[in-house]
Write a protein that holds these residues in place. Structure first.
Motif, PDB file in Angstrom:
ATOM      1  N   ASP A   1      36.373  94.075 -65.365  1.00 35.00           N
ATOM      2  CA  ASP A   1      35.004  94.392 -65.776  1.00 35.00           C
ATOM      3  C   ASP A   1      34.192  93.123 -66.027  1.00 35.00           C
ATOM      4  OD1 ASP A   1      34.928  97.277 -65.787  1.00 35.00           O
ATOM      5  OD2 ASP A   1      36.366  97.183 -67.435  1.00 35.00           O
ATOM      6  N   ARG A   2      34.442  92.126 -65.212  1.00 30.88           N
ATOM      7  CA  ARG A   2      33.830  90.808 -65.398  1.00 30.88           C
ATOM      8  C   ARG A   2      32.307  90.899 -65.533  1.00 30.88           C
ATOM      9  NH1 ARG A   2      34.773  85.485 -63.172  1.00 30.88           N
ATOM     10  NH2 ARG A   2      36.525  86.230 -61.917  1.00 30.88           N
ATOM     11  N   ARG A   3      31.657  91.575 -64.604  1.00 32.28           N
ATOM     12  CA  ARG A   3      30.197  91.531 -64.565  1.00 32.28           C
ATOM     13  C   ARG A   3      29.588  92.131 -65.828  1.00 32.28           C
ATOM     14  NH1 ARG A   3      26.189  90.381 -61.306  1.00 32.28           N
ATOM     15  NH2 ARG A   3      24.257  91.576 -61.343  1.00 32.28           N
ATOM     16  N   ARG A   4      30.073  93.296 -66.254  1.00 33.48           N
ATOM     17  CA  ARG A   4      29.529  93.939 -67.446  1.00 33.48           C
ATOM     18  C   ARG A   4      29.743  93.070 -68.682  1.00 33.48           C
ATOM     19  NH1 ARG A   4      32.461  98.110 -67.344  1.00 33.48           N
ATOM     20  NH2 ARG A   4      31.065  99.531 -66.235  1.00 33.48           N
ATOM     21  N   LEU A   5      30.963  92.544 -68.824  1.00 36.93           N
ATOM     22  CA  LEU A   5      31.285  91.734 -69.999  1.00 36.93           C
ATOM     23  C   LEU A   5      30.463  90.456 -70.035  1.00 36.93           C
ATOM     24  CD1 LEU A   5      32.943  91.039 -72.505  1.00 36.93           C
ATOM     25  CD2 LEU A   5      34.719  90.126 -70.984  1.00 36.93           C
ATOM     26  N   GLU A   6      30.350  89.776 -68.916  1.00 33.38           N
ATOM     27  CA  GLU A   6      29.613  88.508 -68.895  1.00 33.38           C
ATOM     28  C   GLU A   6      28.135  88.718 -69.210  1.00 33.38           C
ATOM     29  OE1 GLU A   6      32.353  85.730 -65.937  1.00 33.38           O
ATOM     30  OE2 GLU A   6      30.596  86.755 -65.107  1.00 33.38           O
ATOM     31  N   LEU A   7      27.569  89.830 -68.814  1.00 29.95           N
ATOM     32  CA  LEU A   7      26.181  90.119 -69.170  1.00 29.95           C
ATOM     33  C   LEU A   7      26.028  90.296 -70.681  1.00 29.95           C
ATOM     34  CD1 LEU A   7      25.076  92.569 -66.329  1.00 29.95           C
ATOM     35  CD2 LEU A   7      24.177  90.276 -66.776  1.00 29.95           C
ATOM     36  N   GLU A   8      26.981  90.970 -71.303  1.00 29.43           N
ATOM     37  CA  GLU A   8      26.942  91.154 -72.756  1.00 29.43           C
ATOM     38  C   GLU A   8      27.043  89.804 -73.475  1.00 29.43           C
ATOM     39  OE1 GLU A   8      26.281  93.810 -74.335  1.00 29.43           O
ATOM     40  OE2 GLU A   8      26.638  95.449 -72.925  1.00 29.43           O
TER      41      GLU A   8
END
Length: 428
Positions: free
Chosen positions: A298-305
């Motif tokens: 879930d790299r993309r979601r986590l990095e946005l957070e």
């Protein structure tokens, strides 16, 4: 320091290196040997010398009409320069005599290029079986590309390095990029130095020298490390991720309020500490992100957070808080910033040297700290041919009259340009 007064220091003191190389990969290897105490004789073409002497600006201003470029200065300290035209039979004979007394010879001519001068590995090893002869080329001494010339930029592309360097598809500025330093040259120089030291140990046990074949492409492929193993194990071709890591999350750059910072969480504990610092304990407690494997999925979601949580912070304040909390992070320094960094100053990584004409030059030092036999900084990068006369007299026992005859015939030079390039310079 005067050449004659330079003391023999370091673990390689007493070793004689004959350096027939130029540009970067091989000179980098021989500078390492010189830093560790070896005596390095750099053989250069009269009238021109190492190509990098002219790779400027910037040039080291020394009051001469032919100053050396900064590029040359980065890879040629702890060497003496002797200018010999070995495309001439008399010059080749001089180099063979020097090789007969050398422990190590390093060259980076095209495969087979030195055979016509009688300076190839079989010829010199026959005359000096204890010689360690290291050849550095783009593609090695064998294989379908052996005859090609190799350059760092080409190797970065051919090796796959550029395919995983740069912004990913779909982002602004997407496309492959080379690394901002000639890393393929530098890696090969390091592997060459390591191989030479291994060969020295072999010679200590057996008494025999050997030929070392180092290739830029081989060295860069060896340094694909986790990216290549990801493919060999997982079968998926690695892709460009910008500053993100292919295996670890979060491990990339983030924009703070006033600058970019780097976050490098290599463990679950460090990730939880980062979340606590940012006031996002909910991310630390989310089962999707409990392990690195989950964070990777879930790299993309986590990095946005994380990016949203970092954005209000000032960079210096956040980095200080991260250091206090044990979360790895750092700034993206410019070259001037890192060279004035208190850690670099404390480690004495900048060394001021003085050339034989009195000109000062600051160099970046050897990074390894040997407690019993440290690296030393004895000889500043030499001017072209400044040591020719001394070496011919002391190493080969030539008389002043013999040296002058060679100089008058154009076989050797004591510095200063000749009217035209020699055959060896043109075919290198």
């Amino acid at each position: 320091m005067d050449d004659a007064a330079a003391p023999a220091l370091g673990p390689l003191a007493g070793m004689k290196v004959l350096d027939l190389s130029r540009v970067l990969a091989a000179p980098w290897a021989t500078q390492i040997l010189g830093d560790l105490g070896a005596e390095v004789l750099k053989v250069e073409q009269p009238g021109k010398g190492d190509d990098t002497r002219g790779w400027g600006p910037p040039f080291l201003e020394d009051g001469s009409d032919r100053p050396d470029a900064a590029y040359y200065l980065c890879a040629n300290r702890n060497k003496r320069s002797i200018a010999i035209d070995f495309s001439r039979p008399e010059g080749a004979a001089l180099v063979r005599r020097l090789a007969a007394e050398a422990d190590i010879l390093v060259e980076n001519f095209r495969t087979g290029g030195l055979a016509k001068y009688g300076l190839d590995a079989p010829a010199l090893l026959a005359a000096n079986p204890r010689l360690i002869y290291c050849s550095i080329t783009g593609f090695g001494q064998s294989g379908p590309y052996a005859s090609r010339g190799g350059y760092d930029f080409l190797i970065q592309g051919m090796s796959g390095l550029m395919s995983v360097t740069g912004r990913p598809e779909g982002e602004a500025g997407e496309g492959p990029l080379k690394v901002g330093l000639p890393v393929s040259d530098l890696f090969t120089g390091l592997y060459a130095a390591i191989s030479i030291l291994a060969a020295l140990n072999h010679r200590t046990r057996s008494g025999e020298g050997q030929h070392i074949d180092c290739a830029l492409l081989d060295s860069q492929v060896a340094l694909l490390v986790n990216q290549a193993m990801n493919y060999l194990v997982g079968g998926e071709v690695p892709r460009r991720l910008g500053n993100a890591h292919p295996n670890v999350v979060p491990y990339r750059d983030f924009a703070a309020a006033d600058d970019y910072i780097l976050v490098a969480c290599g463990s679950d504990g460090q990730f939880r500490a980062l979340c606590t610092l940012l006031g996002r304990e909910d991310l630390a407690n989310d089962p999707r992100y409990a392990t690195n494997a989950g964070r990777l999925r879930d790299r993309r979601r986590l990095e946005l957070e994380i990016a949203h949580a970092i954005a209000p912070w000032r960079a210096a304040e956040l980095l200080a808080a991260m250091a206090e909390a044990g979360v790895p992070g750092g700034p993206i320094n410019t070259i001037d910033q890192v060279l004035s960094d208190p850690q670099i100053i404390a480690r004495e990584m900048l060394q001021v040297m003085r050339r034989d004409d009195g000109t000062e030059v600051t160099v970046i030092g050897f990074p390894g700290r040997l407690s019993r036999s440290p690296a030393s900084y004895r000889l500043a990068p030499p001017r072209l041919g400044q040591d020719t006369r001394a070496v011919l007299a002391t190493e080969l026992g030539l008389s002043e009259a013999e040296i002058e005859a060679l100089r008058a015939a154009g076989v050797v030079a004591m510095g200063g340009p000749m009217r035209q390039d020699s055959e060896a310079e043109r075919t290198a």
